[in-house]
Design an enzyme around this catalytic site. Structure first.
Site, mmCIF file in Angstrom:
data_model
loop_
_atom_site.group_PDB
_atom_site.id
_atom_site.type_symbol
_atom_site.label_atom_id
_atom_site.label_comp_id
_atom_site.label_asym_id
_atom_site.label_seq_id
_atom_site.Cartn_x
_atom_site.Cartn_y
_atom_site.Cartn_z
ATOM 1 N N LYS A 103 0.861 -1.292 0.027
ATOM 2 C CA LYS A 103 0.132 0.044 -0.012
ATOM 3 C C LYS A 103 0.721 1.400 0.051
ATOM 4 C CE LYS A 103 -4.454 -1.583 1.424
ATOM 5 N NZ LYS A 103 -4.311 -2.913 1.864
ATOM 6 N N GLU A 125 -9.276 7.243 3.741
ATOM 7 C CA GLU A 125 -10.375 6.356 4.302
ATOM 8 C C GLU A 125 -9.440 4.969 4.735
ATOM 9 O OE1 GLU A 125 -9.847 6.155 1.065
ATOM 10 O OE2 GLU A 125 -9.352 4.135 0.863
ATOM 11 N N SER A 391 1.559 -9.782 -0.636
ATOM 12 C CA SER A 391 1.241 -8.524 -0.744
ATOM 13 C C SER A 391 1.538 -7.645 0.602
ATOM 14 C CB SER A 391 -0.326 -8.234 -1.062
ATOM 15 O OG SER A 391 -0.853 -9.095 0.118
HETATM 16 C C1 LIG Z 1 -5.118 -3.953 1.522
HETATM 17 C C2 LIG Z 1 -4.447 -5.264 1.315
HETATM 18 C C3 LIG Z 1 -4.567 -6.202 0.397
HETATM 19 C C4 LIG Z 1 -5.922 -5.838 -0.619
HETATM 20 O O1 LIG Z 1 -5.886 -4.592 -1.263
HETATM 21 P P1 LIG Z 1 -5.747 -4.574 -2.898
HETATM 22 O O2 LIG Z 1 -6.134 -3.237 -3.373
HETATM 23 O O3 LIG Z 1 -6.769 -5.661 -3.465
HETATM 24 O O4 LIG Z 1 -4.247 -5.103 -3.091
HETATM 25 C C5 LIG Z 1 -3.887 -7.159 0.147
HETATM 26 N N1 LIG Z 1 -2.931 -7.551 0.864
HETATM 27 C C6 LIG Z 1 -2.522 -6.751 1.726
HETATM 28 C C7 LIG Z 1 -1.537 -6.979 2.704
HETATM 29 C C8 LIG Z 1 -3.188 -5.713 2.282
HETATM 30 O O5 LIG Z 1 -2.764 -4.986 3.378
#
Ligand SMILES: *Cc1c(COP(=O)(O)O)cnc(C)c1O
Length: 412
Positions: A103, A125, A391
């Site tokens: 993010k 948000e 992610s």
């Molecule tokens: C917020 C988040 C997501 C989901 O958000 P996307 O916009 O679909 O990437 C996925 N993995 C983590 C670790 C997150 O914090």
């Protein structure tokens, strides 16, 4: 959709003509906003068009991604999971990026754009607090005040992230309206922007919302796939066979996929939250059952009932728990360029355990959905080279893991 239409839409996408002038990805996307916000969106769109491609901005963003975010993130061969699953598994390590997830790529980019636009404050948000933390950090770094709207239900569930945001100087505003979670928080952040359209920049957290956000967020997250593509070519001497990433709003997945869209041999898989099962309200799997509709200013696939009422969703992972999905994913789904699957809560928890125990990497619950997808694909297609978009890291999920895996005892 017939093959000819699908191919024509893919060609448009590959030629860089999507989104089009109306912010559309095929039938999806666009800009559904109140009249009062039109001038603010026009200004944002013009600024994005001017700033994003400028060399000065790219140099500044590149230097900050390197020096402050810690990019490039590693591409790690996962030898133990590869052996266990019978495929060649690599992780693109967004868990190693500053603040613990992808993010920050987006929050930093938007904060730098806000600064160049002369904004005096940033609003955002947040649901679980991850985007709020990334935005608070980016605002501290670029020197802009930050207000984060967060549902009071989420504030109670994610108290450590509220503290992190406040320590970094952000004002966290509890949202007591609507469902008191992410959906209401987005409404409040937009409301703030409507009443302060001139000096405020709205930093949106996923590849969602009205044009130009799905485009802007994709561009800022595409660094994931650009790095991964160069890294795998260098390390393995060849492209991957498959990419797998979890899909909430869709930003980490589109960020990983984008650089590979033109590589016809690379299959891409998005993994949604299958939650407790297939019942209405039990999951956040928009692709199999969602129908087109407008939520938060964009036209995309949505979980809604017969009357078009947006459905509640459920997932063990807060980051995947949303009724809509980014418009570019809806298009990739319809044209068949990306494929989508859904992991149950229990599948994700099982993969948190397996990955932690056998690789010493504690993945975010969101990322564990992608791990399950990779494990399934490895079983169906032995020996393939698979890059998993990891992610984020799972430290934020310790309260949930305490109440699930750890309270049951972690079987080995
Ligand atoms: C917020 C988040 C997501 C989901 O958000 P996307 O916009 O679909 O990437 C996925 N993995 C983590 C670790 C997150 O914090």
């Amino acid at each position: 959709m017939d093959k000819t239409t699908a191919n024509a839409l893919l060609a448009e996408l590959l030629a860089g003509r999507m989104p089009d002038a109306h912010g559309r990805f095929g039938p999806y996307g666009g800009r559904y906003i109140p009249e009062t916000l039109v001038p603010a969106f026009d200004r944002l769109e013009a600024a994005v068009k001017r700033i994003l491609p400028s060399q000065e901005f790219r140099d500044e963003l590149g230097a900050e991604l390197r020096d402050w975010v810690g990019r490039p993130t590693a591409l790690s061969p996962m030898r133990n999971l590869s052996r266990r699953w019978g495929a060649e598994i690599w992780f693109k390590r967004e868990d190693l990026a500053h603040t613990g997830a992808h993010k920050i790529n987006n929050a930093l980019g938007q904060a730098l754009i806000a600064k160049r636009m002369g904004a005096k404050r940033i609003v955002a948000e947040t649901g679980a607090g991850q985007h709020g933390v990334a935005t608070a950090a980016a605002c501290a770094r670029v020197g802009l005040p930050c207000t984060v709207y967060m549902g009071e239900v989420d504030m109670a569930r994610q108290a450590p992230n509220v503290g992190r945001m406040r320590l970094m100087g952000a004002t966290v505003v509890p949202v007591t309206s609507g469902d008191r979670t992410l959906r209401a928080a987005i409404d409040e952040a937009f409301r703030d922007w409507v009443s302060n359209p001139d000096d405020t920049f709205y930093c949106l957290g996923s590849a969602l919302g009205p044009h130009p956000y799905p485009y802007l967020v994709r561009e800022l997250q595409s660094v994931i796939g650009r790095e991964a593509r160069a890294q795998i070519l260098e390390r393995a001497g060849a492209l991957p066979d498959m990419l797998v990433a979890c899909v909430g709003g869709g930003s980490n997945a589109i960020g990983l996929f984008h650089a590979f869209l033109g590589d016809a041999s690379v299959r891409m898989f998005g993994v949604e939250a299958g939650g407790r099962g297939t019942g209405l309200g039990d999951n956040a799997a928009r692709m199999p059952t969602g129908r087109p509709g407008v939520l938060h200013g964009t036209y995309s696939l949505l979980l809604q009932d017969e009357d078009g009422q947006v459905q509640e969703t459920h997932s063990v992972s807060a980051g995947l728990d949303y009724s809509g999905v980014g418009p570019e994913h809806a298009l990739l789904h319809d044209i068949g360029r990306a494929e989508y699957m859904a992991a149950l809560d229990s599948d994700a928890l099982d993969c948190v355990k397996e990955c932690s125990t056998h690789e010493g990497v504690l993945p975010a619950l969101e990322s564990a959905h992608a791990l399950w997808g990779a494990r399934e694909l490895a079983r169906r297609h032995p020996g393939k080279r698979i890059i998993v978009g990891l992610s984020g890291r799972g430290d934020k999920d310790m309260p949930t893991l305490q109440n699930t895996l750890l309270s049951q005892g972690v079987p080995s």
